[in-house]
Scaffold this active site. Structure first.
Site, PDB file in Angstrom:
ATOM      1  N   HIS A  40      -0.243  -0.392 -10.115  1.00  0.00           N
ATOM      2  CA  HIS A  40      -0.436  -1.390  -9.002  1.00  0.00           C
ATOM      3  C   HIS A  40      -1.864  -2.094  -9.637  1.00  0.00           C
ATOM      4  O   HIS A  40      -2.846  -2.137  -9.675  1.00  0.00           O
ATOM      5  CB  HIS A  40      -2.332   0.198  -8.467  1.00  0.00           C
ATOM      6  CG  HIS A  40      -2.167   0.089  -7.203  1.00  0.00           C
ATOM      7  ND1 HIS A  40      -3.329  -0.154  -6.846  1.00  0.00           N
ATOM      8  CD2 HIS A  40      -2.598  -2.095  -6.736  1.00  0.00           C
ATOM      9  CE1 HIS A  40      -3.391  -0.818  -5.770  1.00  0.00           C
ATOM     10  NE2 HIS A  40      -3.708  -1.944  -5.772  1.00  0.00           N
ATOM     11  N   GLU A  72      -3.152   7.591  -6.184  1.00  0.00           N
ATOM     12  CA  GLU A  72      -3.444   7.152  -7.699  1.00  0.00           C
ATOM     13  C   GLU A  72      -4.337   7.294  -8.254  1.00  0.00           C
ATOM     14  O   GLU A  72      -5.750   7.740  -7.566  1.00  0.00           O
ATOM     15  CB  GLU A  72      -3.758   5.387  -6.993  1.00  0.00           C
ATOM     16  CG  GLU A  72      -1.947   4.954  -6.594  1.00  0.00           C
ATOM     17  CD  GLU A  72      -2.392   3.340  -6.099  1.00  0.00           C
ATOM     18  OE1 GLU A  72      -3.435   2.632  -6.803  1.00  0.00           O
ATOM     19  OE2 GLU A  72      -1.414   2.793  -5.837  1.00  0.00           O
ATOM     20  N   ARG A 113       0.754  -1.369   0.173  1.00  0.00           N
ATOM     21  CA  ARG A 113       0.075  -0.097   0.280  1.00  0.00           C
ATOM     22  C   ARG A 113       1.760   1.200  -0.248  1.00  0.00           C
ATOM     23  O   ARG A 113       1.418   0.987   0.789  1.00  0.00           O
ATOM     24  CB  ARG A 113      -0.892   0.339   1.412  1.00  0.00           C
ATOM     25  CG  ARG A 113      -2.332  -0.688   1.134  1.00  0.00           C
ATOM     26  CD  ARG A 113      -2.639  -0.653   0.018  1.00  0.00           C
ATOM     27  NE  ARG A 113      -4.167  -1.715  -0.290  1.00  0.00           N
ATOM     28  CZ  ARG A 113      -5.159  -1.771  -0.890  1.00  0.00           C
ATOM     29  NH1 ARG A 113      -5.027  -0.769  -1.767  1.00  0.00           N
ATOM     30  NH2 ARG A 113      -5.995  -2.487  -0.754  1.00  0.00           N
TER      31      ARG A 113
END
Length: 337
Positions: free
Chosen positions: A309, A290, A261
């Site tokens: 990601h 993000e 994370r």
């Protein structure tokens, strides 16, 4: 002679997307329960062709609350990865008894509101453990040998024999000491892969349950590790756990990898460490915000490997999520038969 009563099929909503698709989940349900155990309806969410984000009080969600409310009419079981199960949606879902969230944590579900209404919430832990572990090791190898930069150089028509200069060479994973912060399904798999490369593995996890492993204090792990890979959950306890002070503890020229994370890391401190040479390289799949802001210092930092990601983005992850969801539905139906 008493006639046997037939059992009506369970009404199931499959709120799939373009990764864990409606078809994958439906096939998994039929394989697990048989062709007639459920009456399915489908709602296809736009992710990943449209980014997920916060919807009302839940996070990492995709779709529309009103559309979901309409689709839940008469539904007992809902299966989804991204649908926004907000308090408003749950209040309108009078028939709903079970939500299966096809991910490790139900961040798109208001779990407290579900509990208040007696709605059970289950997840599919470990669905992406293989993919995420392999991606973490791939990023580590790419960072150690600076593969993206070398690839770009050849594509640009260069043939740089000067990269054989000792000052330009990468380092090996074999014989390295790699610290793993977090030792759950992903971290433990990363450890097995690293040991196959003959790396020494250190572990920091205050909640370690594996009797074969020993958790060392984080300062010790950082000071002894030439590479560190993060696999911890983001909590109040772990937020910002890797900052300037922690990076300074690492051996000069060490490598940092984060596929867990973004909130675990102070990325400004990382860029400072890369620019000063304290960090030799860094590789990230997750970020504090993000998408990454176009003016982020990270985008121009030296010796980085960046992916958007997608550590869990494999065909097998999607198939595994669908299968685990079907198994959760089967367990629920058995318990409530």
């Amino acid at each position: 002679m008493r006639e046997e009563q037939s059992v009506s099929p369970t009404q199931v909503l499959i709120a799939g997307d373009h990764f864990v698709t409606d078809a994958l989940v439906l096939d998994a349900l039929r394989a697990e329960l048989g062709p007639d155990a459920v009456t399915p309806s489908v709602l296809t969410l736009p992710w990943p062709y449209e980014p997920y984000g916060p919807i009302a009080e839940v996070d990492e969600a995709s779709g529309d609350e009103d559309e979901l409310i309409a689709a839940l009419s008469g539904v007992e079981v809902a299966i989804t990865q991204m649908a926004p199960f907000t308090s408003r949606v749950l209040a309108a879902a009078d028939s709903l008894k079970l939500i299966v969230c096809c991910r490790g944590g139900p961040v798109n579900v208001n779990v407290a509101a579900a509990a208040e209404r007696g709605i059970e919430v289950r997840t599919t832990p470990g669905r992406n453990a293989v993919a995420a572990a392999e991606h973490a090791v791939a990023l580590l190898l790419a960072a150690l040998r600076q593969l993206p930069a070398r690839h770009a150089s050849v594509r640009a028509g260069e043939w740089r024999s000067d990269l054989y200069a000792l000052s330009e060479c990468g380092t090996e994973l074999g014989g390295a000491t790699v610290g793993l912060v977090g030792y759950g399904a992903i971290g433990s798999r990363v450890a097995r892969i690293l040991r196959a490369f003959d790396a020494e593995v250190l572990v920091h996890d205050p909640y370690l349950t594996d009797p074969a492993e020993t958790s060392v204090p984080l300062p010790e792990l950082l000071s002894r590790s030439t590479a560190v890979s993060l696999h911890a959950r983001l909590t109040d306890e772990t937020r910002g756990m890797i900052g300037a002070a922690e990076l300074a503890r690492m051996p000069r020229g060490a490598t940092l990898v984060n596929t867990a994370r973004g909130g675990l890391v102070d990325y400004d401190a990382v860029v400072d460490a890369l620019e000063s040479g304290q960090l030799g390289a860094a590789a990230f799949d997750v970020y504090e915000t993000e998408p990454v802001a176009t003016d982020s210092r990270l985008l121009s930092a030296p010796r980085t490997v960046l992916t958007p990601h997608l550590a869990g983005a494999t065909v097998q992850t999607a198939e595994r999520a669908a299968r685990l969801a079907a198994e959760a539905v089967a367990s629920y139906l058995k318990a409530n038969a």
